[in-house]
Motif scaffolding. Sequence first.
Motif, short mmCIF file in Angstrom:
data_model
loop_
_atom_site.label_atom_id
_atom_site.label_comp_id
_atom_site.label_asym_id
_atom_site.label_seq_id
_atom_site.Cartn_x
_atom_site.Cartn_y
_atom_site.Cartn_z
N VAL A 133 0.87 -1.17 0.00
CA VAL A 133 0.00 0.00 0.00
C VAL A 133 0.91 1.23 0.00
O VAL A 133 1.95 1.23 0.66
N SER A 134 0.54 2.22 -0.78
CA SER A 134 1.31 3.46 -0.89
C SER A 134 0.32 4.58 -1.15
O SER A 134 -0.85 4.32 -1.48
N CYS A 135 0.77 5.82 -1.01
CA CYS A 135 -0.13 6.96 -1.16
C CYS A 135 0.57 8.07 -1.93
O CYS A 135 1.66 8.48 -1.55
N SER A 136 -0.02 8.48 -3.03
CA SER A 136 0.57 9.51 -3.88
C SER A 136 -0.45 10.58 -4.20
O SER A 136 -1.66 10.34 -4.12
N GLU A 137 0.04 11.72 -4.66
CA GLU A 137 -0.84 12.69 -5.29
C GLU A 137 -0.86 12.36 -6.78
O GLU A 137 0.19 12.40 -7.45
N TRP A 138 -2.02 12.01 -7.29
CA TRP A 138 -2.18 11.66 -8.70
C TRP A 138 -2.88 12.80 -9.42
O TRP A 138 -3.82 13.38 -8.87
N THR A 139 -2.46 13.10 -10.62
CA THR A 139 -3.09 14.16 -11.40
C THR A 139 -3.47 13.62 -12.77
O THR A 139 -2.65 12.95 -13.42
N GLY A 140 -4.69 13.90 -13.16
CA GLY A 140 -5.13 13.41 -14.47
C GLY A 140 -6.51 13.93 -14.82
O GLY A 140 -6.96 14.95 -14.28
N ILE A 141 -7.19 13.19 -15.69
CA ILE A 141 -8.45 13.66 -16.26
C ILE A 141 -9.59 12.78 -15.76
O ILE A 141 -9.51 11.55 -15.85
N PRO A 142 -10.67 13.42 -15.23
CA PRO A 142 -11.81 12.61 -14.77
C PRO A 142 -12.32 11.74 -15.92
O PRO A 142 -12.50 12.22 -17.04
N LEU A 143 -12.56 10.46 -15.60
CA LEU A 143 -13.04 9.54 -16.62
C LEU A 143 -14.38 10.01 -17.19
O LEU A 143 -14.67 9.82 -18.38
N LYS A 144 -15.16 10.63 -16.32
CA LYS A 144 -16.48 11.12 -16.73
C LYS A 144 -16.38 12.02 -17.97
O LYS A 144 -17.20 11.91 -18.89
N LEU A 145 -15.36 12.87 -17.99
CA LEU A 145 -15.18 13.78 -19.13
C LEU A 145 -14.97 13.00 -20.42
O LEU A 145 -15.55 13.31 -21.46
N LEU A 146 -14.11 11.97 -20.34
CA LEU A 146 -13.78 11.20 -21.55
C LEU A 146 -14.97 10.35 -21.98
O LEU A 146 -15.24 10.20 -23.17
N LEU A 147 -15.71 9.81 -20.97
CA LEU A 147 -16.88 8.99 -21.31
C LEU A 147 -17.98 9.86 -21.91
O LEU A 147 -18.71 9.43 -22.81
N ASN A 148 -18.08 11.10 -21.45
CA ASN A 148 -19.06 12.04 -22.03
C ASN A 148 -18.73 12.32 -23.49
O ASN A 148 -19.63 12.45 -24.32
N GLU A 149 -17.43 12.43 -23.79
CA GLU A 149 -17.02 12.66 -25.17
C GLU A 149 -17.46 11.49 -26.05
O GLU A 149 -17.90 11.68 -27.18
N ALA A 150 -17.34 10.27 -25.50
CA ALA A 150 -17.68 9.07 -26.29
C ALA A 150 -19.19 8.80 -26.30
O ALA A 150 -19.69 8.12 -27.19
N GLN A 151 -19.90 9.34 -25.30
CA GLN A 151 -21.36 9.16 -25.13
C GLN A 151 -21.78 7.71 -24.91
O GLN A 151 -21.89 6.92 -25.86
N LEU A 152 -22.01 7.41 -23.65
CA LEU A 152 -22.41 6.05 -23.28
C LEU A 152 -23.80 5.74 -23.81
O LEU A 152 -24.69 6.59 -23.78
N GLN A 153 -23.98 4.50 -24.24
CA GLN A 153 -25.32 4.07 -24.64
C GLN A 153 -26.06 3.54 -23.41
O GLN A 153 -25.43 3.18 -22.42
N PRO A 154 -27.41 3.51 -23.46
CA PRO A 154 -28.18 3.17 -22.25
C PRO A 154 -27.81 1.79 -21.65
O PRO A 154 -27.90 1.61 -20.45
N GLN A 155 -27.38 0.83 -22.49
CA GLN A 155 -27.06 -0.51 -21.95
C GLN A 155 -25.68 -0.56 -21.30
O GLN A 155 -25.28 -1.61 -20.80
N ALA A 156 -24.95 0.53 -21.30
CA ALA A 156 -23.59 0.53 -20.75
C ALA A 156 -23.64 0.33 -19.23
O ALA A 156 -24.17 1.16 -18.50
N LYS A 157 -23.13 -0.79 -18.74
CA LYS A 157 -23.17 -1.10 -17.30
C LYS A 157 -21.77 -1.32 -16.73
O LYS A 157 -21.55 -1.17 -15.54
N TRP A 158 -20.84 -1.77 -17.56
CA TRP A 158 -19.50 -2.10 -17.09
C TRP A 158 -18.44 -1.44 -17.97
O TRP A 158 -18.65 -1.24 -19.17
N LEU A 159 -17.34 -1.16 -17.33
CA LEU A 159 -16.20 -0.61 -18.06
C LEU A 159 -15.08 -1.63 -17.91
O LEU A 159 -14.71 -1.98 -16.78
#
Length: 418
Positions: free
Chosen positions: A173-199
């Motif tokens: 176990v370790s602890c870092s400050e991670w910096t990046g892009i919320p997945l929500k933003l990228l998934l919004n760009e791709a536009q999830l279809q209604p049946q999308a349940k798992w990634l």
Amino acid sequence: MKFKQIAGGLLDRRYFLKKSLVFSVAASIPAYLTAQTPLELERTQWMSEPGLGFSNYGQPSPFEKKTIRWTMANSHTPGNGVSWTPLQDLEGIITPSGLHFERHHNGVPQIDPAVHRLTIHGLVTHPLEFSIENLLQYPKISRICFIECGGNSNAGWHKNPIQTPVGNFHGMVSCSEWTGIPLKLLLNEAQLQPQAKWLIAEGGDASLMNVSLPIEKAINDCFVALYQNGERIRPENGYPLRLIVPGWEGVVNVKWLQRLHIASQPSMSRNETAKYTELLPSGKAQQFSFFMSAKSIITNPSFGHQLNRFGLYQISGLAWSGRGKITRVEVSADQGQTWLDAELQDPILSMCFTRFRIPLEWHGQAIVLSSRATDETGYVQPTRTELIAQRGRHGYFHYNAIVNWALSAQGQISHVYN
Ligand SMILES: Nc1nc2c(c(=O)[nH]1)N[C@H]1C(S)=C(S)[C@@H](COP(=O)(O)O)O[C@H]1N2
Ligand SMILES: [Mo]
């Protein structure tokens, strides 16, 4: 003074604060700290000649060579193994990047960031492919959080208590400050279809690992990290891109991330069926046990440390929970019969290491030191007996029982069960 002192020599966590107000300075300072007169500083070599020049990338002091990861790989498949964070030698809550634990299934790929791509496809309206350069254009967030392998602390299941430093026992176990892009933003760009349940997230190393995550978690707080403690992620920890899944077991934090397949079903891959599942007393296995439950360990003093004087000691350790913030850490010096609250050091963040501290007055008494964490859901870290009652004896993953250190009259520390 009305300090609460409980069995074993533990003192109120505010002891030092109050002491300085009450005692005169002379009376409260131990003799071995008193400076010799005349007060003259010896002229050392490093005060007598110019120091070294500048360097392009700093390294730890040569006097700190013992603070290293302890590595263990399978000799038949050298890319499959672990290196442990030396928790017994560290302070605060941030793990230096070069000491973050490693868990690889097939070595560390040397990925050229100019060639690397992240693909999002499956149940999306717009399948997308991002280069690292494209990703860097999106708004970023930073979050300090722990990553813990589901197999961390598994030696706790052994019949006899393992005698090894904290890092070799709990250092996955370790602890870092991670910096990046919320997945929500990228998934919004791709536009999830209604049946999308798992990634289904896939890494670009030679193990081509993939794991499945419920889409709600992915949208809620997951992100793709490009930076670790301010600099680009280390190769061992996923360069150039990794998935961060706050609070959930290490294996779902896919390193060298190259593909996000959006699906209606989980993939039922090796790492969510044969591995990272819990065999219960009923003989059935529990699957998708994602959350890392609250845990704490006293890191100082701990196995391998030697107390070599009488007087005050500052006990310190780490607590964390995959379900939110740590709200309380109690410490006992009498095998868990009585408990005293430790001081929780700021910042206290959700799904992050929290440092706790409490003073101990030691005059050679043989005691057993233990720590017990509570998180904001009210969950209390169990004793080993309680954990075994819930989970049986066939488990391997998710060991989070209270850890006990027996301190001998000679100041030596061993690991004991109660
Ligand atoms: N692509 C890929 N991702 C991976 C792994 C791996 O071997 N390959 N190991 C997983 C496991 S089991 C854990 S515990 C964490 C470890 O992350 P770290 O090596 O950065 O500490 O990464 C996870 N992500
Ligand atoms: Mo893991």
